[in-house]
Design an enzyme around this catalytic site. Sequence first.
Site, short mmCIF file in Angstrom:
data_model
loop_
_atom_site.label_atom_id
_atom_site.label_comp_id
_atom_site.label_asym_id
_atom_site.label_seq_id
_atom_site.Cartn_x
_atom_site.Cartn_y
_atom_site.Cartn_z
N GLY A 35 78.68 27.25 43.66
CA GLY A 35 79.72 27.82 44.52
C GLY A 35 80.83 26.83 44.78
O GLY A 35 81.37 26.20 43.86
N GLY A 36 81.14 26.64 46.06
CA GLY A 36 82.24 25.76 46.46
C GLY A 36 82.08 24.34 45.96
O GLY A 36 83.06 23.63 45.78
N GLY A 62 100.28 17.87 10.74
CA GLY A 62 100.61 17.76 12.17
C GLY A 62 99.70 16.78 12.87
O GLY A 62 100.09 16.12 13.85
N ALA A 63 98.47 16.67 12.37
CA ALA A 63 97.51 15.78 13.02
C ALA A 63 97.98 14.32 12.91
O ALA A 63 97.69 13.50 13.79
CB ALA A 63 96.13 15.95 12.42
C1 HXC Z 1 72.37 26.91 54.17
C2 HXC Z 1 70.90 26.39 52.51
C3 HXC Z 1 71.86 26.73 51.53
C4 HXC Z 1 73.13 27.18 51.98
C5 HXC Z 1 70.07 26.10 50.53
N1 HXC Z 1 69.81 26.01 51.84
N2 HXC Z 1 71.31 26.55 50.31
N3 HXC Z 1 71.17 26.47 53.82
N4 HXC Z 1 73.34 27.25 53.30
N5 HXC Z 1 74.08 27.49 51.11
C6 HXC Z 1 68.58 25.55 52.47
C7 HXC Z 1 67.44 26.50 52.30
O1 HXC Z 1 67.46 27.46 53.33
C8 HXC Z 1 66.25 25.56 52.41
O2 HXC Z 1 66.04 25.27 53.78
C9 HXC Z 1 66.73 24.30 51.77
O3 HXC Z 1 68.16 24.37 51.79
C10 HXC Z 1 66.28 24.16 50.34
O4 HXC Z 1 66.60 25.35 49.65
P1 HXC Z 1 65.58 26.08 48.66
O5 HXC Z 1 66.15 27.40 48.34
O6 HXC Z 1 64.21 26.01 49.22
O7 HXC Z 1 65.63 25.09 47.41
P2 HXC Z 1 65.56 25.42 45.86
O8 HXC Z 1 64.43 26.38 45.60
O9 HXC Z 1 65.54 24.11 45.17
O10 HXC Z 1 66.91 26.20 45.52
C11 HXC Z 1 68.14 25.54 45.61
C12 HXC Z 1 69.30 26.57 45.50
C13 HXC Z 1 69.08 27.70 46.54
C14 HXC Z 1 69.32 27.16 44.11
C15 HXC Z 1 70.61 25.82 45.73
O11 HXC Z 1 68.81 27.10 47.82
C16 HXC Z 1 70.26 28.62 46.66
O12 HXC Z 1 70.43 29.49 45.82
N6 HXC Z 1 71.04 28.41 47.73
C17 HXC Z 1 72.19 29.26 47.99
C18 HXC Z 1 73.29 28.98 47.01
C19 HXC Z 1 74.53 29.76 47.36
O13 HXC Z 1 74.60 30.96 47.05
N7 HXC Z 1 75.42 29.14 48.10
C20 HXC Z 1 76.63 29.74 48.61
C21 HXC Z 1 77.61 29.69 47.46
S1 HXC Z 1 79.09 30.46 47.90
P3 HXC Z 1 64.62 24.84 54.36
O14 HXC Z 1 64.81 24.82 55.83
O15 HXC Z 1 63.64 25.87 53.89
O16 HXC Z 1 64.34 23.48 53.80
C22 HXC Z 1 80.10 29.21 48.18
C23 HXC Z 1 81.45 29.69 48.52
C24 HXC Z 1 82.41 28.54 48.67
O17 HXC Z 1 79.76 28.07 48.09
C25 HXC Z 1 83.63 28.78 47.84
C26 HXC Z 1 84.70 27.81 48.16
C27 HXC Z 1 85.73 27.81 47.09
#
Ligand code: HXC
Length: 510
Positions: free
Chosen positions: A169-170, A404-405
């Site tokens: 994502g971001g 050209g290269a």
């Molecule tokens: C808050 C988050 C988080 C998030 C993970 N965690 N991503 N908390 N916001 N974005 C937390 C989980 O709740 C968990 O907390 C801990 O981090 C570890 O995550 P897991 O899922 O257990 O780890 P893993 O299985 O290794 O998976 C990692 C991951 C997954 C693939 C990154 O966590 C995931 O898909 N996260 C969301 C990704 C996402 O969609 N992000 C938003 C993108 S949109 P605990 O308490 O259990 O340890 C974006 C928009 C911005 O970024 C655009 C700007 C231009």
Amino acid sequence: MKHILAELETRREQARMGGGEKRIASQHAKGKLTARERIDLLLDEGSFEEFDMFVEHRINEFGMADNRVMGDGVVTGWGRINGRTVFLFSKDFTVFGGSLSSAHAEKILKVQRQAMKVGAPIIGLFDAGGARIQEGVAALGGYADIFLENTLASGVIPQISVIMGPCAGGDVYSPAITDFIFMVKDTSYMYVTGPDVVKTVTHEDVSHEDLGGYRVHAMKSGVADGAFENDLEALTQVRRLVDFLPLSNREKPPVRESYDEPGREELSLDTLVPANPNKPYDMKELILKVVDEADFFEISPDFAKNIVVGFARIDGRPVGIVANQPQVLAGVLDIDSSRKAARFVRFCDCFEIPLITFVDVPGFMPGTKQEQGGLIRHGAKLLFAFAEATVPKITIITRKAYGGAYDVMSSKHIRGDINYAWPSAEIAVMGAKGAVEIIFRSEIGDADAIAARTAEYQAQFANPFVAASRGYIDDVIMPHSTRRRISNALRNLKGKTLSNPWKKHDNIPL
Ligand code: HXC
């Protein structure tokens, strides 16, 4: 006073524990180091000083009011790499998955801005799940603020990103604006939208690795500039890279004492180019034999291998090397190799790193795939990058410089300062066979006539003398003297000043 000191120590201890023992153990179990362990490996021992260790998020929704962790998922500060100052931030996956809140963003912005004020590189270590989902829109603002700082810093201070876990994502767009992205094999991946979103939108089933692992970015997309086996190797290599770079565009690249004689001759280079012009040879052999102590830091070694780019030193001074690789696709220029080299040339020009270009190129890649993919525009990137570069530019044509290269590869016409050719150089509009098939099309059925015409064309152009007679080539040099000639040229070009016409900025064919 005493109790404050005791509390300070307690708080520091708590902050250093990040998301707690269980999550640290889980991080290790995945083959990843923690944010602080990574910093210890990246920086000179004892040089790290942390900022904003006690910062916490300001989110109260979704149970977050009772769930605050000091540091808020990112460790920031400054330290030294081989005695030179760098700023850094290291995402802490053990705290809310390293996700970005507005407080977390402010910590990164602070080091970005300080790095710009001071004029020192900034290094970001990424291991994070994107925007802090509980905070929502404020996190988007935080990302945009970081992207802006990245953009303003581009060309002013070197910016390096290392992807050491998820980067989604971001989080992907800050690295994308920086100068170099490195990945750790098998534990890191980068994508704009993850497998779940992909499944919903396009119904594709894809793994994290296949969507954004190192095989995708360091080998196919070219988004990453290299991939390393593990955290330790990645951080050690970043230290090595930083040694080649100036701290900012206000400084010259760092000169290191060299124990390699600048006039060293390499007799084996006299037989590097095979007698048969269609036989490949390894351009990296030439690079390693010419540069100081065979020390070459290659950028994007597994992407667009038909061009080789990277940093080295000659007589102790950093140089950027750009070289066609006859071993891969005969060293042809195509979309990917043009993009790869153009970006590298522009980096070197931003930071006053002289360019050494080794040329053995049969032309641009023909074909519908290339033309439909925009070869014209992508090829123009490299042409533009070399043409606008004002750093010292030294070019050595080892064999083919066709069409050209020839123009593109830092030729005299686009302000090459010193252009040498080896005796094996062939500077021509195209290879003899192709040329004859066009200009003597009516004789194509007559094999003897075509062979004679080809030999005639070959005799006329398969040498460096026509170009040398026009001054396009400054001298024809013996291969064994290449290092001596380059180091001499670099020394003589030290005082070079050249500037481009005033403009707000250029309009490189993006
Ligand atoms: C808050 C988050 C988080 C998030 C993970 N965690 N991503 N908390 N916001 N974005 C937390 C989980 O709740 C968990 O907390 C801990 O981090 C570890 O995550 P897991 O899922 O257990 O780890 P893993 O299985 O290794 O998976 C990692 C991951 C997954 C693939 C990154 O966590 C995931 O898909 N996260 C969301 C990704 C996402 O969609 N992000 C938003 C993108 S949109 P605990 O308490 O259990 O340890 C974006 C928009 C911005 O970024 C655009 C700007 C231009």
